[in-house]
Write a protein that holds these residues in place. Structure first.
Motif, short mmCIF file in Angstrom:
data_model
loop_
_atom_site.label_atom_id
_atom_site.label_comp_id
_atom_site.label_asym_id
_atom_site.label_seq_id
_atom_site.Cartn_x
_atom_site.Cartn_y
_atom_site.Cartn_z
N THR A 160 0.85 -1.19 0.00
CA THR A 160 0.00 0.00 0.00
C THR A 160 0.89 1.23 0.00
OG1 THR A 160 -1.82 1.11 1.16
CG2 THR A 160 -0.13 0.11 2.52
N GLN A 161 0.38 2.33 -0.52
CA GLN A 161 1.16 3.56 -0.55
C GLN A 161 1.41 4.06 0.86
OE1 GLN A 161 -1.26 6.04 -3.05
NE2 GLN A 161 -0.54 5.10 -4.95
N LYS A 163 1.73 6.97 2.16
CA LYS A 163 0.86 8.05 2.63
C LYS A 163 -0.40 7.50 3.26
CE LYS A 163 -1.44 12.13 2.54
NZ LYS A 163 -1.14 13.33 3.32
N SER A 190 8.55 9.76 -1.30
CA SER A 190 7.35 9.98 -2.09
C SER A 190 6.13 9.46 -1.35
CB SER A 190 7.46 9.26 -3.44
OG SER A 190 6.21 9.24 -4.10
N PHE A 192 3.66 8.20 -2.63
CA PHE A 192 3.15 7.04 -3.35
C PHE A 192 4.09 5.84 -3.30
CE2 PHE A 192 0.63 10.08 -6.27
CZ PHE A 192 -0.37 10.17 -5.32
N LYS A 193 5.15 5.93 -2.52
CA LYS A 193 6.08 4.80 -2.40
C LYS A 193 5.35 3.64 -1.73
CE LYS A 193 10.81 3.69 -1.02
NZ LYS A 193 11.26 3.47 -2.42
N ILE A 194 5.58 2.43 -2.24
CA ILE A 194 4.93 1.24 -1.68
C ILE A 194 5.63 0.84 -0.38
CG2 ILE A 194 4.32 -1.17 -2.09
CD1 ILE A 194 2.75 0.88 -3.75
N SER A 195 4.84 0.65 0.65
CA SER A 195 5.38 0.41 1.98
C SER A 195 6.34 -0.76 2.03
CB SER A 195 4.23 0.17 2.96
OG SER A 195 3.34 1.26 2.96
N THR A 272 10.61 13.23 -4.71
CA THR A 272 10.34 12.38 -5.87
C THR A 272 11.40 12.50 -6.94
OG1 THR A 272 8.93 14.07 -6.88
CG2 THR A 272 7.84 12.44 -5.47
N ARG A 284 0.01 8.15 -10.40
CA ARG A 284 1.30 7.44 -10.34
C ARG A 284 2.40 8.40 -10.72
NH1 ARG A 284 -1.59 4.58 -8.08
NH2 ARG A 284 -1.91 2.35 -8.29
#
Length: 287
Positions: A160-161, A163, A190, A192-195, A272, A284
């Protein structure tokens, strides 16, 4: 929306001003805000405020073993009064009154909620764990038990992102839209980085950003009067709510991504790699 630092400050303010006083009466003007009926809210009358605590974004007022638990939601606020009005409270107005608590020395506090979307919630319970939102809270990021290892366990395996993960109260308690933006800016990450993709070094940086950002905000809010907390919060933010302004770290322009009912702010240079994020729902990183 009030988040952990402001709620902690409000709890501290009530701890200083309300503890030791007897609840004279409670006026409910917005019945929709009252989420429990047993014990009745009238049972608080004649009891003494013995303590005030915080669970995530919830304020817990201990009244001789009964707990008045409040969640201010998006547009709610707590307003302290040294002298309560003599005239009975009336509903309506710019910031409609939902609840009024009178204390034995003539002081007390109001719970108000602006806007048409009503989310303010008030509970009277024998144990705070009876409140569904409290029972499901994740760890408090300012508690001693919240360690780097705790955070590593949280982010690991979650696709999940980051944020959204920071804002999920069932994962970490107390962080909302504003402080998640601030934390990620400090961590140079970022939104939107995936955890699950975070490296050990990134997890360590995120942990330090979470704890450091929240502790700094709590310290800034300490002793600030309830009516001044919103202004203090806004003045201390680095990127949240500052789209179009220069980043205080690198000078790049702070940018925004808008969603249906919220938005986030970030610095492209700091977070980013200089690339802007597309400003549309389910955005994205632009290639």
């Amino acid at each position: 929306m009030p988040e952990l630092p402001e709620v902690e400050s409000l709890a501290g303010f009530l701890r200083e001003h309300a503890v030791g006083h007897v609840v004279a009466r409670v006026d409910v003007l917005a019945i929709s805000a009252l989420k429990t009926y047993d014990p009745p809210i009238t049972s608080l009358g004649g009891l003494t405020v013995t303590g005030v605590g915080r669970y995530g974004k919830f304020i817990d007022v201990d009244v001789d073993g009964l707990h008045l638990v409040m969640h201010l939601a998006r547009a709610g606020w707590l307003r302290w009064r040294e002298e309560m009005p003599v005239k009975p409270a009336r509903p309506g107005g710019k910031n409609p009154l939902a609840l009024r608590v009178h204390l034995d020395n003539g002081s007390g506090f109001d719970l108000t909620e602006a806007g048409t979307k009503k989310g303010l919630a008030v509970y009277v319970v024998r144990d705070p764990e009876e409140v569904p939102g409290v029972a499901t809270l994740g760890p408090d990021p300012l508690a001693g038990a919240f360690t780097k290892e705790t955070l590593a366990g949280i982010v690991g395996g979650r696709r999940t992102q980051i944020k959204g993960l920071l804002r999920d109260q069932k994962v970490i308690a107390g962080i909302g839209n504003a402080y998640s933006d601030e934390v990620l800016h400090v961590a140079r990450m970022s939104p939107f980085k995936i955890s699950s993709s975070l490296t050990e070094e990134e997890i360590e940086g995120l942990y330090e950003a979470i704890v450091g950002t929240l502790r700094d905000a709590v310290e800034r809010a300490r002793g600030v009067a309830a009516q001044d907390l919103k202004g203090e919060k806004k003045s201390g933010l680095r990127v949240h709510g500052r789209a179009g302004q220069p980043c205080p770290v690198c000078g790049d322009t702070v940018r925004e991504v808008s969603f249906a009912d919220s938005s986030l702010q970030y610095c492209p240079t700091c977070q980013t790699g200089g690339k802007p994020l597309a400003d549309r729902r389910m955005s994205r990183l632009l290639k």
